[in-house]
Scaffold this active site. Structure first.
Site, PDB file in Angstrom:
ATOM      1  N   SER A 140     -35.073   7.500 -52.047  1.00 31.21           N
ATOM      2  CA  SER A 140     -36.493   8.284 -51.868  1.00 31.21           C
ATOM      3  C   SER A 140     -36.487   9.535 -52.731  1.00 31.21           C
ATOM      4  CB  SER A 140     -36.693   8.511 -50.528  1.00 31.21           C
ATOM      5  OG  SER A 140     -37.814   9.440 -50.306  1.00 31.21           O
ATOM      6  N   TYR A 153     -32.650  12.882 -43.105  1.00 32.78           N
ATOM      7  CA  TYR A 153     -33.157  11.331 -44.093  1.00 32.78           C
ATOM      8  C   TYR A 153     -33.089  11.842 -45.669  1.00 32.78           C
ATOM      9  CZ  TYR A 153     -36.476   7.973 -46.149  1.00 32.78           C
ATOM     10  OH  TYR A 153     -36.833   7.061 -46.938  1.00 32.78           O
TER      11      TYR A 153
END
Length: 245
Positions: A140, A153
């Site tokens: 990401s 995350y």
């Protein structure tokens, strides 16, 4: 890498980015194993859609955080098709909170699926992928943006990128490439759910191209990496994010 008679496992492929990747790879000639954890109806519907369009797909239930389940998924693919050529590590979850407000459950669940799940599938692929294969790990662009509430995350995805670089070197001599694809904001339920509209509007304007990415934007990058044009890309992190970072 010719896509004819090649077999690709796509984890977390019943919807969102994973479904777009599965559809694109099937369109490009791969036989696709659609992995899912709990969305059997969606996975079966996607497989039927691919078959109707002239492609080849099967579904395979496995929780990627369970090493035994991952091994059985590879067993099933090998039994059905004789081997596996491509692994796309797409399965993941995203739970957001400040570091101070992140409880153990939030931390443990994201590490179990995003990091341990990718480890489980990469480990199996490194042992069983046919020579000349491809491994694509979804990271990401939050790794680099480092926004508030994304600490856990981002940490899980940074770990995926680190394993990508190391595995590249460990597979020397087998002509297997290992790369990461790290999208920016993509218009999927994983990204949109739980966000106020003003936050979505702000993130939409974050990229100079002033739109959210679409799952097909990511699928196109994955297709390039697993196809003939991706043969010389190895150990890289590609960031389809419209210029966010």
């Amino acid at each position: 890498m010719s896509t004819q008679s090649k077999v690709a496992i796509v984890t977390g492929a019943s919807r969102g980015i994973g479904a777009a990747i599965a559809q694109r790879l099937a369109h490009d000639g791969f036989t696709v194993v659609i992995n899912y954890a709990g969305s059997a109806p969606e996975a079966e519907a996607l497989a039927a859609e691919i078959e109707k369009a002239g492609g080849h797909a099967i579904t395979s239930q496995a929780d990627v955080s369970d090493a035994g389940a991952v091994a059985r998924m590879f067993d099933a693919a090998e039994a059905a098709f004789g081997g596996v050529d491509v692994l796309v590590n797409n399965a993941g979850i995203m739970k957001l909170a400040t570091l101070a407000e992140s409880d153990d459950a939030l931390f443990d669940s994201q590490i179990a699926i995003n990091l341990k799940g990718s480890f489980n599938t990469m480990r199996e692929a490194s042992r069983r992928l046919r020579d000349g294969g491809r491994i694509i790990n979804l990271s990401s662009s939050v790794v680099g943006l480092y926004q508030p509430t994304y600490a856990v995350y981002a940490a899980s995805k940074a770990g995926v990128e680190a394993m990508t670089h190391v595995l590249t070197k460990e597979l020397r001599g087998r002509n297997i490439t290992v790369n990461s694809v790290a999208p920016g904001p993509i218009a999927t339920s994983l990204f949109l759910d739980g966000k106020p509209q003003e936050v979505i509007d702000r993130l939409t304007k974050l990229a100079p191209l002033e739109r959210l990415g679409q799952p097909e934007d990511v699928a196109g990058v994955v297709a390039m990496l697993v196809g003939p044009d991706g043969a010389w890309l190895n150990g890289q992190v590609l960031r389809p994010n419209g210029g966010v970072i």
